[in-house]
Design a protein around this motif. Sequence first.
Motif, short mmCIF file in Angstrom:
data_model
loop_
_atom_site.label_atom_id
_atom_site.label_comp_id
_atom_site.label_asym_id
_atom_site.label_seq_id
_atom_site.Cartn_x
_atom_site.Cartn_y
_atom_site.Cartn_z
N GLN A 148 95.25 35.64 -22.54
CA GLN A 148 93.80 35.36 -22.53
C GLN A 148 93.11 36.35 -23.46
N ASP B 240 87.02 36.32 -21.74
CA ASP B 240 86.64 36.10 -20.36
C ASP B 240 85.16 36.40 -20.24
N GLU C 36 83.88 39.61 -18.48
CA GLU C 36 84.24 40.97 -18.90
C GLU C 36 83.08 41.72 -19.55
N PHE D 153 88.71 33.54 -9.73
CA PHE D 153 87.50 34.21 -10.24
C PHE D 153 86.73 34.95 -9.16
N GLU E 163 83.95 26.04 -15.91
CA GLU E 163 85.41 26.08 -15.81
C GLU E 163 86.01 24.77 -15.32
#
Length: 619
Positions: A217, A220, A223, A458, A477
């Motif tokens: 990944q 994100d 982050e 998540f 998502e």
Amino acid sequence: MCGINGVFGLEHISGPEIIMERMNQRTAHRGPDAAGIRLFDNVVLGHRRLAIIDLSSDADQPMNTPDGRYCLVFNGEIYNFQEIRSELVSYDFRTDSDSEVLLAAYATWGPACLQKLNGMFSMAIWDDQEKTLFIARDRMGIKPLYYSFQDTSLVFSSEIKGLLASELVSPRLNHKVLDEYLAYQTVHDPNTLLEGVHMLPAGHYMMVNDSEHHVRQYWDCLESPLRKEFSGEVHTEIEKRLYDSVERRMISDVPIGAFLSGGIDSSIMVGIMSRMTETQISSFSVVFDEQEFSEAPYARMIADRFHTAHHEIELSPDDFLSLLPDSLQAMDHPSGDGPNTYVVSKVTKEAGLTVAISGLGGDELFAGYPHFLHAHNALSRPWIAQYPMVMRKLLASIVKQFKTGISGAKASRILTSLRMELEYIYPIMRESLLRDERQGLLNSTSKENPLAHKLSNFSDRWKQLPILSQISIAELETYLRSVLLRDTDQMSMAHALEVRVPFLDHELVEYVLRVDDESKYPHSPKRLLLDSVPGLLPDEVIHRPKMGFTLPWEQWLKADLREFAQRMIDHLDERRIFRPNAVRDLWKRFLKGDARVTWARVWPLIVLENWIEIYGVET
């Protein structure tokens, strides 16, 4: 926008160029302007080009670096390619394309180049020196990338059609995700309805060589640091990011226009576009005869306000119905949606456009759906879960008595949820076919909601965010990526039309997700968005009732489409994928007008059978 194809691991494969020719031919609709194949020792790459930036043949793909080490196939657009090019002063460019900038960026920085990109893309780059294949997908998952490992080989394509055309991938139904498909009219990445066929997750890349492969990944949205902003600054910052996003997406060497429904999102897109250029914007609306559902007056109001060259495509339900078989034929992966986008894309392409700007993503990012408020109300009251379950079950039964149908059934399930947390609440709100209905169809169902597991990945991190932002992440998502974006790609690219979505610029998304709930939804949906573009839209559009793309599906399934639908239902029931006669019984309940079995609950079953027959899927 294009189609990419490839096969890695050619040791035991004969005729790789013939295989690639089949894959390219099957995805030719994605790129009618050029085709190319490049064969190396252990990989073959294919490309179908839809020329948008630098229309010369020099920008065709597969594209090599001057030294021949790297070779690229790429689908999408890099909107900030000119900025990146200015950093690559030592590279010997031969074209003005964004593709070559992407290739040069990888040759210079490797996978770290992904952090510099602003765009929508799926790509593959072969390193002929290290004998390593790199494939990647954009942050938001706007562009698809399917792949399948077959023994020692990896096959990948922009579409499932491309994979199957290789004849290296056998189409077998993935029974493990049937519960998920019935619940949400789609299957969420990385899974698909075909066994052994996967989607590379959004914001991820894969490295493959002879000895190993790994998926990483690289982005994100959770982050970036949590920030607190004052309301005035928030509006200014969002306005700037929104205008920047639209401006980036107006770069094109071919005609560009906009979908204009007359709703808030598409109207904002048209308004900003008109302020970004002195060239008249072309706008497109599909207009139906039924005045009760017609959005034409609002679209005309926006077109007049911004002096667009407005095109109204008049369609009767019969016109739409006549296009339905073609739209189902174009469906790469089953979905409960899609034909609407197919029709709009078809008429837009026929009007001479190659690129269209869409307002897709506005509802998901700026809390435009009613369930944002419903979920917020539930999540703001976690103490409900502390009441004894006996008491909550009693309250749930009362709710079902006074609130019949699907909404009442969902409300009662939420009241009896183990916890008042998003991974428990949101999956129920988004269900199409309810759990008890699915249990009546399937021989076995998962004890855990198929979406809850995905969201639980998540949950530990997103609780630092405002509640509405948590719901937005769930939307981004799941529903947005696996229904709206997938359908938009497969249906627009069936006509070689590129659709760009400014609301999904990752810089805008990252910022909006950090805005507090009070600023985002002080008293009405999308208030934050509207306050960030003051004076852009007339009050009539701002305060208009929200309308969908409404068509008489229920009447069609009971009349014009009944013979087709009945045949699909019968064939599906005979496959014994489901409990004996369960599919027919659900269909009969729909025909009798059962309030819990609307057309949207049976249509995905019809689509599933039609897809199985088109692609010869082994069940």
